[in-house]
Design a protein around this motif. Structure first.
Motif, PDB file in Angstrom:
ATOM      1  N   HIS A  14       0.699  -1.259   0.086  1.00 36.84           N
ATOM      2  CA  HIS A  14      -0.054  -0.001   0.074  1.00 36.84           C
ATOM      3  C   HIS A  14       0.859   1.337  -0.148  1.00 36.84           C
ATOM      4  O   HIS A  14       0.611   2.365  -0.781  1.00 36.84           O
ATOM      5  CB  HIS A  14      -0.760  -0.063   1.360  1.00 36.84           C
ATOM      6  CG  HIS A  14      -1.670   1.303   1.448  1.00 36.84           C
ATOM      7  ND1 HIS A  14      -2.553   1.784   0.375  1.00 36.84           N
ATOM      8  CD2 HIS A  14      -1.594   2.327   2.173  1.00 36.84           C
ATOM      9  CE1 HIS A  14      -3.121   2.805   0.963  1.00 36.84           C
ATOM     10  NE2 HIS A  14      -2.437   3.213   2.127  1.00 36.84           N
ATOM     11  N   ARG A  15       1.758   1.346   0.925  1.00 32.49           N
ATOM     12  CA  ARG A  15       2.519   2.517   0.917  1.00 32.49           C
ATOM     13  C   ARG A  15       3.574   2.683  -0.160  1.00 32.49           C
ATOM     14  O   ARG A  15       3.693   4.006  -0.449  1.00 32.49           O
ATOM     15  CB  ARG A  15       3.615   2.451   2.356  1.00 32.49           C
ATOM     16  CG  ARG A  15       4.302   3.458   2.725  1.00 32.49           C
ATOM     17  CD  ARG A  15       4.840   3.416   4.018  1.00 32.49           C
ATOM     18  NE  ARG A  15       5.680   2.344   4.765  1.00 32.49           N
ATOM     19  CZ  ARG A  15       5.951   1.218   4.402  1.00 32.49           C
ATOM     20  NH1 ARG A  15       5.642   0.744   3.548  1.00 32.49           N
ATOM     21  NH2 ARG A  15       6.526   0.391   4.966  1.00 32.49           N
ATOM     22  N   LEU A  16       4.158   1.691  -0.745  1.00 32.28           N
ATOM     23  CA  LEU A  16       5.086   1.721  -1.775  1.00 32.28           C
ATOM     24  C   LEU A  16       4.293   1.699  -3.453  1.00 32.28           C
ATOM     25  O   LEU A  16       4.945   2.061  -4.287  1.00 32.28           O
ATOM     26  CB  LEU A  16       5.935   0.643  -1.850  1.00 32.28           C
ATOM     27  CG  LEU A  16       7.083   0.743  -0.502  1.00 32.28           C
ATOM     28  CD1 LEU A  16       7.900  -0.083  -0.263  1.00 32.28           C
ATOM     29  CD2 LEU A  16       7.630   2.270  -0.348  1.00 32.28           C
ATOM     30  N   SER A  18       3.701  -1.015  -5.208  1.00 29.32           N
ATOM     31  CA  SER A  18       3.921  -2.298  -5.880  1.00 29.32           C
ATOM     32  C   SER A  18       4.372  -3.309  -5.222  1.00 29.32           C
ATOM     33  O   SER A  18       4.958  -3.240  -4.233  1.00 29.32           O
ATOM     34  CB  SER A  18       4.849  -1.824  -7.016  1.00 29.32           C
ATOM     35  OG  SER A  18       6.272  -1.770  -6.820  1.00 29.32           O
ATOM     36  N   PHE A  19       4.426  -4.682  -5.805  1.00 27.52           N
ATOM     37  CA  PHE A  19       4.754  -5.638  -5.137  1.00 27.52           C
ATOM     38  C   PHE A  19       6.323  -5.759  -5.163  1.00 27.52           C
ATOM     39  O   PHE A  19       7.016  -6.296  -4.130  1.00 27.52           O
ATOM     40  CB  PHE A  19       4.308  -7.007  -5.807  1.00 27.52           C
ATOM     41  CG  PHE A  19       2.719  -7.160  -5.709  1.00 27.52           C
ATOM     42  CD1 PHE A  19       2.209  -8.493  -4.979  1.00 27.52           C
ATOM     43  CD2 PHE A  19       1.789  -6.439  -5.776  1.00 27.52           C
ATOM     44  CE1 PHE A  19       0.965  -8.804  -4.455  1.00 27.52           C
ATOM     45  CE2 PHE A  19       0.478  -6.571  -5.548  1.00 27.52           C
ATOM     46  CZ  PHE A  19       0.147  -7.955  -5.073  1.00 27.52           C
ATOM     47  N   ASP A  20       6.701  -5.347  -6.114  1.00 28.35           N
ATOM     48  CA  ASP A  20       8.372  -5.362  -6.463  1.00 28.35           C
ATOM     49  C   ASP A  20       9.073  -4.137  -5.355  1.00 28.35           C
ATOM     50  O   ASP A  20      10.044  -5.017  -4.799  1.00 28.35           O
ATOM     51  CB  ASP A  20       8.455  -4.940  -7.770  1.00 28.35           C
ATOM     52  CG  ASP A  20       8.743  -6.134  -8.837  1.00 28.35           C
ATOM     53  OD1 ASP A  20       8.295  -7.102  -8.447  1.00 28.35           O
ATOM     54  OD2 ASP A  20       8.204  -5.386 -10.076  1.00 28.35           O
ATOM     55  N   ALA A  21       8.398  -3.260  -4.948  1.00 28.20           N
ATOM     56  CA  ALA A  21       8.906  -2.207  -4.108  1.00 28.20           C
ATOM     57  C   ALA A  21       8.890  -2.735  -2.788  1.00 28.20           C
ATOM     58  O   ALA A  21       9.703  -2.741  -2.131  1.00 28.20           O
ATOM     59  CB  ALA A  21       8.284  -0.952  -4.187  1.00 28.20           C
ATOM     60  N   ALA A  22       7.702  -3.480  -2.493  1.00 27.81           N
ATOM     61  CA  ALA A  22       7.489  -3.656  -1.154  1.00 27.81           C
ATOM     62  C   ALA A  22       8.361  -5.043  -0.905  1.00 27.81           C
ATOM     63  O   ALA A  22       9.165  -5.214   0.193  1.00 27.81           O
ATOM     64  CB  ALA A  22       5.995  -4.513  -1.152  1.00 27.81           C
ATOM     65  N   ALA A  23       8.599  -5.853  -2.039  1.00 26.13           N
ATOM     66  CA  ALA A  23       9.708  -6.827  -1.668  1.00 26.13           C
ATOM     67  C   ALA A  23      10.934  -6.468  -1.371  1.00 26.13           C
ATOM     68  O   ALA A  23      11.766  -6.948  -0.608  1.00 26.13           O
ATOM     69  CB  ALA A  23       9.766  -7.766  -3.151  1.00 26.13           C
ATOM     70  N   ALA A  24      11.609  -5.456  -2.101  1.00 25.92           N
ATOM     71  CA  ALA A  24      12.963  -4.767  -2.067  1.00 25.92           C
ATOM     72  C   ALA A  24      12.958  -4.264  -0.404  1.00 25.92           C
ATOM     73  O   ALA A  24      13.947  -4.510   0.043  1.00 25.92           O
ATOM     74  CB  ALA A  24      13.084  -3.766  -3.065  1.00 25.92           C
ATOM     75  N   GLU A  25      11.745  -3.507  -0.245  1.00 29.75           N
ATOM     76  CA  GLU A  25      11.940  -3.064   1.126  1.00 29.75           C
ATOM     77  C   GLU A  25      12.206  -4.119   2.161  1.00 29.75           C
ATOM     78  O   GLU A  25      12.817  -3.975   3.168  1.00 29.75           O
ATOM     79  CB  GLU A  25      10.649  -2.070   1.443  1.00 29.75           C
ATOM     80  CG  GLU A  25      10.726  -1.608   2.790  1.00 29.75           C
ATOM     81  CD  GLU A  25       9.623  -0.813   3.205  1.00 29.75           C
ATOM     82  OE1 GLU A  25       8.718  -0.895   3.796  1.00 29.75           O
ATOM     83  OE2 GLU A  25       9.640   0.599   2.710  1.00 29.75           O
ATOM     84  N   LEU A  26      11.395  -5.195   1.956  1.00 33.49           N
ATOM     85  CA  LEU A  26      11.140  -6.277   3.139  1.00 33.49           C
ATOM     86  C   LEU A  26      12.346  -7.224   2.830  1.00 33.49           C
ATOM     87  O   LEU A  26      12.497  -8.427   3.527  1.00 33.49           O
ATOM     88  CB  LEU A  26       9.818  -6.807   2.964  1.00 33.49           C
ATOM     89  CG  LEU A  26       8.906  -5.721   3.556  1.00 33.49           C
ATOM     90  CD1 LEU A  26       7.436  -6.857   3.391  1.00 33.49           C
ATOM     91  CD2 LEU A  26       9.002  -5.351   5.093  1.00 33.49           C
ATOM     92  N   SER A  27      13.398  -7.205   1.839  1.00 29.07           N
ATOM     93  CA  SER A  27      14.081  -8.031   1.446  1.00 29.07           C
ATOM     94  C   SER A  27      13.703  -9.561   1.453  1.00 29.07           C
ATOM     95  O   SER A  27      14.189 -10.618   1.719  1.00 29.07           O
ATOM     96  CB  SER A  27      15.099  -8.038   2.618  1.00 29.07           C
ATOM     97  OG  SER A  27      15.879  -6.931   2.639  1.00 29.07           O
ATOM     98  N   VAL A  28      12.830  -9.712   0.491  1.00 33.24           N
ATOM     99  CA  VAL A  28      12.256 -10.853  -0.219  1.00 33.24           C
ATOM    100  C   VAL A  28      11.571 -10.672  -1.270  1.00 33.24           C
ATOM    101  O   VAL A  28      11.955  -9.681  -2.079  1.00 33.24           O
ATOM    102  CB  VAL A  28      10.903 -11.350   0.800  1.00 33.24           C
ATOM    103  CG1 VAL A  28      11.002 -11.366   2.369  1.00 33.24           C
ATOM    104  CG2 VAL A  28       9.572 -10.368   0.766  1.00 33.24           C
ATOM    105  N   THR A  29      11.457 -11.988  -1.999  1.00 35.70           N
ATOM    106  CA  THR A  29      11.001 -12.015  -3.468  1.00 35.70           C
ATOM    107  C   THR A  29       9.512 -11.475  -3.690  1.00 35.70           C
ATOM    108  O   THR A  29       9.008 -11.492  -2.811  1.00 35.70           O
ATOM    109  CB  THR A  29      11.330 -13.238  -4.059  1.00 35.70           C
ATOM    110  OG1 THR A  29      10.210 -14.088  -3.312  1.00 35.70           O
ATOM    111  CG2 THR A  29      12.624 -13.791  -3.827  1.00 35.70           C
ATOM    112  N   PRO A  30       9.246 -10.893  -4.778  1.00 37.18           N
ATOM    113  CA  PRO A  30       8.023 -10.602  -5.241  1.00 37.18           C
ATOM    114  C   PRO A  30       6.986 -11.729  -5.013  1.00 37.18           C
ATOM    115  O   PRO A  30       5.939 -11.385  -4.647  1.00 37.18           O
ATOM    116  CB  PRO A  30       8.014 -10.082  -6.708  1.00 37.18           C
ATOM    117  CG  PRO A  30       9.413  -9.508  -6.866  1.00 37.18           C
ATOM    118  CD  PRO A  30      10.340 -10.480  -5.932  1.00 37.18           C
TER     119      PRO A  30
END
Length: 72
Positions: A14-16, A18-30
């Motif tokens: 929600h904040r970012l 996209s799924f890709d940006a969320a994955a990068a922030e949380l250090s996991v895969t999309p």
């Protein structure tokens, strides 16, 4: 009780926007982000994110995002 990792994924999407940006922030895969959101949506029985550009939380998703922000 909701899974904290699933709530974190929802909040990040929600904040970012996209799924890709969320994955990068949380250090996991999309894929992990997608699986966490899918599991949370199955638990709640409702759509939590409107997929699009950008991704946005539904009203139910916003309530859970607020819940995550309060407990985090």
């Amino acid at each position: 009780m909701f899974d904290p990792a699933q709530l974190a994924a929802l909040s990040a999407i929600h904040r970012l926007g996209s799924f890709d940006a969320a994955a990068a922030e949380l250090s996991v895969t999309p894929s992990a982000i997608s699986q966490r959101l899918k599991a949370l949506e199955e638990t709640t029985g409702t759509l939590l994110i409107s997929r699009g550009q950008p991704c946005t939380a539904t009203p139910a998703g916003l309530r859970l995002v607020r819940h995550h922000d309060e407990v985090a």
